[in-house]
Design a protein around this motif. Sequence first.
Motif, PDB file in Angstrom:
ATOM      1  N   PRO A  57      -3.501   6.054   7.046  1.00  0.00           N
ATOM      2  CA  PRO A  57      -3.408   4.690   6.521  1.00  0.00           C
ATOM      3  C   PRO A  57      -1.966   4.302   6.219  1.00  0.00           C
ATOM      4  O   PRO A  57      -1.146   5.159   5.894  1.00  0.00           O
ATOM      5  CB  PRO A  57      -4.233   4.785   5.236  1.00  0.00           C
ATOM      6  N   LEU A  58      -1.676   3.014   6.321  1.00  0.00           N
ATOM      7  CA  LEU A  58      -0.354   2.515   5.990  1.00  0.00           C
ATOM      8  C   LEU A  58      -0.194   2.411   4.476  1.00  0.00           C
ATOM      9  O   LEU A  58      -1.165   2.224   3.746  1.00  0.00           O
ATOM     10  CB  LEU A  58      -0.139   1.135   6.612  1.00  0.00           C
ATOM     11  N   ASN A  59       1.047   2.552   4.039  1.00  0.00           N
ATOM     12  CA  ASN A  59       1.318   2.293   2.631  1.00  0.00           C
ATOM     13  C   ASN A  59       1.087   0.809   2.366  1.00  0.00           C
ATOM     14  O   ASN A  59       1.704  -0.041   3.015  1.00  0.00           O
ATOM     15  CB  ASN A  59       2.765   2.670   2.295  1.00  0.00           C
ATOM     16  N   PRO A  60       0.179   0.439   1.455  1.00  0.00           N
ATOM     17  CA  PRO A  60      -0.158  -0.981   1.274  1.00  0.00           C
ATOM     18  C   PRO A  60       1.022  -1.836   0.831  1.00  0.00           C
ATOM     19  O   PRO A  60       1.109  -3.011   1.213  1.00  0.00           O
ATOM     20  CB  PRO A  60      -1.265  -0.952   0.212  1.00  0.00           C
ATOM     21  N   LEU A  61       1.948  -1.260   0.056  1.00  0.00           N
ATOM     22  CA  LEU A  61       3.094  -2.042  -0.389  1.00  0.00           C
ATOM     23  C   LEU A  61       4.062  -2.304   0.762  1.00  0.00           C
ATOM     24  O   LEU A  61       4.543  -3.427   0.948  1.00  0.00           O
ATOM     25  CB  LEU A  61       3.806  -1.314  -1.534  1.00  0.00           C
ATOM     26  N   LEU A  62       4.336  -1.262   1.552  1.00  0.00           N
ATOM     27  CA  LEU A  62       5.186  -1.465   2.725  1.00  0.00           C
ATOM     28  C   LEU A  62       4.525  -2.401   3.731  1.00  0.00           C
ATOM     29  O   LEU A  62       5.203  -3.204   4.386  1.00  0.00           O
ATOM     30  CB  LEU A  62       5.484  -0.118   3.396  1.00  0.00           C
ATOM     31  N   ALA A  63       3.187  -2.311   3.842  1.00  0.00           N
ATOM     32  CA  ALA A  63       2.467  -3.218   4.747  1.00  0.00           C
ATOM     33  C   ALA A  63       2.630  -4.668   4.307  1.00  0.00           C
ATOM     34  O   ALA A  63       2.744  -5.573   5.149  1.00  0.00           O
ATOM     35  CB  ALA A  63       0.989  -2.835   4.799  1.00  0.00           C
ATOM     36  N   SER A  64       2.649  -4.895   3.000  1.00  0.00           N
ATOM     37  CA  SER A  64       2.850  -6.270   2.510  1.00  0.00           C
ATOM     38  C   SER A  64       4.267  -6.749   2.803  1.00  0.00           C
ATOM     39  O   SER A  64       4.478  -7.922   3.123  1.00  0.00           O
ATOM     40  CB  SER A  64       2.566  -6.335   1.010  1.00  0.00           C
ATOM     41  N   PHE A  65       5.265  -5.841   2.711  1.00  0.00           N
ATOM     42  CA  PHE A  65       6.642  -6.218   3.062  1.00  0.00           C
ATOM     43  C   PHE A  65       6.735  -6.562   4.550  1.00  0.00           C
ATOM     44  O   PHE A  65       7.368  -7.557   4.933  1.00  0.00           O
ATOM     45  CB  PHE A  65       7.609  -5.070   2.741  1.00  0.00           C
TER      46      PHE A  65
END
Length: 474
Positions: free
Chosen positions: A115-123
């Motif tokens: 899974p992707l890091n959700p915070l980095l995905a938001s960036f």
Amino acid sequence: MFWKFDLHTSSHLEALLDKEDVTLTELMDEEDVLQECKAQNRRLLQFFCQDQCMQELVRLITTEPPAGAEETKRFKYPNIACELLTCDVGVINDKLGNEEPLLENLYAFLEQPSPLNPLLASFFSKTIGNLIARKTEQVISFLRKKEGFLSLVLKHIDTSAMMDVLLRLISCVEPPPLRLETLTWLNEQKLAQRLIELIHPERDEERQTNASQTLCDIIRLSRDQASQLQEISQPDPLLTVLESQECVEQLLQNMFSGEMAESCIVSGIQVLLTLLEIRRPGFERSYTVNSSILLAIQPHLIHFHQLLLEPPKRDPMLTTLGVLEEPLGNTRLHVARLVASLLYTSSASHAVVAQELCRLNTMDLLLDLFFKYNWNNFLHLQVELCVAAIVRPCAHEMRLQPDFSSQDKSKLSPDALQEPNTSEPPTSEPSVTSENSAHNLMVTHVGLFVSRYILVNLNDMTFFEFYYLNFSFS
């Protein structure tokens, strides 16, 4: 006296920029760096737009920071980097959008394993979304060259930020001809069908929920933009596919394939409810529901009826009134919402759905649940909407006689509504249609059920129940 407080903060940045060996980190540590960037500080923007600095900013928002520090401190610089890249300054947008190596580094984030890091995905989502809006042609051209772009986005759809990337492609592309070209590309990539494939009992719950929400947002955005952009004569290709009978049937087949899973049923019903929306809250415009949607739903009404009888198992629930051995559950509540929406939908195929609901006695079952769960206000609201849709005579008369206004109808006496006017030509009498027959049958079903309930349970009926019944039929 004013100057002794040293409020002229830009001098700190200017002093740093005067240093020959100033680093990007030193500038990002300054509290006013973002404000100065937005204020078009020429020297600061020249520093940020250097190739090395831009590559470092992209690396910060796409690479997991080293572990060990506190979570807020770990993502301090990635957060600032994202704000700098999306501060809507022309030179930064031009540098990031026109340089293909930078876009390649940004795109590489999607190629990471799940899974992707959700915070980095938001960036990442915020940055690529800003580029789609500001450097539309360049970014769309770049993404269309990537054959696996849509597959990678759907692979990571369990991260909610990936939904925003898809919605940006649908809502932020201008001018209209380019938007239509982008929608055609997404349709050729089978976006709608692939999202529907994710609503399946074998998929994890987060993936199903996000796919369902994405489909609902696509439907609403497409309908809103279609009503606003009248100069485009061609229909929205994604909306056309989603409203087709084949697409709705595929969704329903996925929902009822294999073991019944509440997350799959609820996610699928959410999409159906959006397709059946006549009017959205807060919007004056109304939509016409495609009859193909109702034709696809009608054969599966028996499955929804069975869900009311045998919903997915739930554990007993402790309430303030004691233990509820068999909770109503989210599945049955959503089925009630779907029935209410179907009854409110005005379409040529309304009679087909109404006749099937009568044959299944679905309204009788909903009214049984109404009294069984006498403290569930969410269910009561949906049942009341169902009853109101059935007993609304004006709406059905207006469909039979489109030129007959509701104001004129309200002035007529009951006798005038029942007896034809002999002075008028026979052609003015409303014909008996299958829709009218189905409506009368539905009213009879509800009336007989309520009468039977009152006769059997009059002694045990609470004042609240009796009042609610009278209110629903008044």
